[in-house]
Design a protein around this motif. Structure first.
Motif, mmCIF file in Angstrom:
data_model
loop_
_atom_site.group_PDB
_atom_site.id
_atom_site.type_symbol
_atom_site.label_atom_id
_atom_site.label_comp_id
_atom_site.label_asym_id
_atom_site.label_seq_id
_atom_site.Cartn_x
_atom_site.Cartn_y
_atom_site.Cartn_z
ATOM 1 N N GLY A 13 -8.632 9.535 3.591
ATOM 2 C CA GLY A 13 -7.943 9.773 4.847
ATOM 3 C C GLY A 13 -6.481 9.387 4.770
ATOM 4 N N ILE A 31 -10.019 9.715 9.083
ATOM 5 C CA ILE A 31 -10.813 9.573 7.862
ATOM 6 C C ILE A 31 -11.870 10.676 7.774
ATOM 7 C CG2 ILE A 31 -10.443 7.091 7.701
ATOM 8 C CD1 ILE A 31 -13.197 6.631 8.853
ATOM 9 N N TRP A 32 -12.120 11.115 6.541
ATOM 10 C CA TRP A 32 -13.156 12.105 6.232
ATOM 11 C C TRP A 32 -14.211 11.461 5.345
ATOM 12 C CZ3 TRP A 32 -8.043 13.235 6.637
ATOM 13 C CH2 TRP A 32 -7.666 14.359 7.386
ATOM 14 N N VAL A 235 -7.430 3.091 5.782
ATOM 15 C CA VAL A 235 -8.550 4.040 5.725
ATOM 16 C C VAL A 235 -9.858 3.290 5.548
ATOM 17 C CG1 VAL A 235 -9.555 5.909 4.362
ATOM 18 C CG2 VAL A 235 -7.117 5.934 4.885
#
Length: 242
Positions: A13, A31-32, A235
């Protein structure tokens, strides 16, 4: 706008924040997860002090004496408050002394920390704080040193959160020469300061070098941590909070 990025095996992220002179300085962290789906978004100002205090406390746990328990705070703002609270979550503090130039501010922070269960008191001088502390945190915006090197007691761990540029620094460079270990969370960020940092040309070790094996220290050794707030760690912190 400023962007920083971070990742681990299961998350990635970025953080974005503005640099305008405004009343608000909110930031956004996105964030992913590893599949590429958005796992969360954090908006506001709270994550910055949490990130800084988490890094500072990690350094304390690695570098300070295991029995060090007397925290001294020079500064009474958000960073000082969060550092004390975060440190208290991983180490039992037997004393917290607070000093800043404005008596009302140091009394207010000491009262807030007492309300949070910490044994906090306001001090009358920075020298008094240094004399009574084996964990010392400088959390100011001062352009000049707020302590003298000789005030720091043997065996102390010092964390500096504020300015550390060549012509603007809250700690005395002489302290680094007394220290057996001078450590930072990011050498790249420290070396990237405009106009150089105050310890340019001297040995500074990245904190990561000690995370697996720890540090060998004698009881009277002084250690110094130069906090620059390792970019990208927001992150991982956002992932933990979400």
């Amino acid at each position: 706008m400023t962007f920083t990025a971070g990742s681990a095996a299961d998350i990635f992220g970025f953080r974005a924040y503005h640099t305008r002179d405004t009343a608000f300085d909110e930031q956004v962290i996105v964030i992913w997860d590893s599949s590429g789906r958005v796992a969360g978004v954090v908006i506001g100002t709270e994550l910055g002090p949490l990130r800084t205090s988490a890094l500072g406390v990690l350094a304390t746990q690695v570098l300070a004496r295991p029995d060090a328990s007397r925290l001294g705070l020079i500064g009474s703002g958000v960073q000082a408050r969060q550092h004390a609270l975060t440190l208290a979550s991983v180490r039992e503090l037997t004393q917290v002394l607070v000093y800043s130039r404005q008596a009302a501010n140091r009394e207010t922070l000491a009262a807030e920390l007492r309300d949070a269960g910490l044994p906090a008191q306001a001090a009358h001088s920075a020298e008094e704080v240094c004399a009574a502390s084996d964990l010392l945190t400088l959390a100011t915006t001062s352009n000049v040193p707020v302590i003298h090197s000789e005030w720091v007691q043997p065996g102390s761990h010092v964390c500096t959160l504020g300015p550390k540029e060549e012509h603007r620094h809250e700690f005395p460079p002489e302290l680094a020469r007394r220290a057996t270990q001078v450590v930072t969370d990011s050498l790249n960020q420290l070396q990237g300061y405009p106009g150089n940092h105050v310890l340019a040309g001297e040995a500074v070790t990245p904190l990561g070098a000690y995370l697996t094996g720890g540090v060998t220290r004698q009881p009277d050794d002084i250690t110094l941590f130069l906090s620059v707030g390792l970019a990208g760690t927001e992150v991982l912190l956002a992932q933990a909070l979400l």
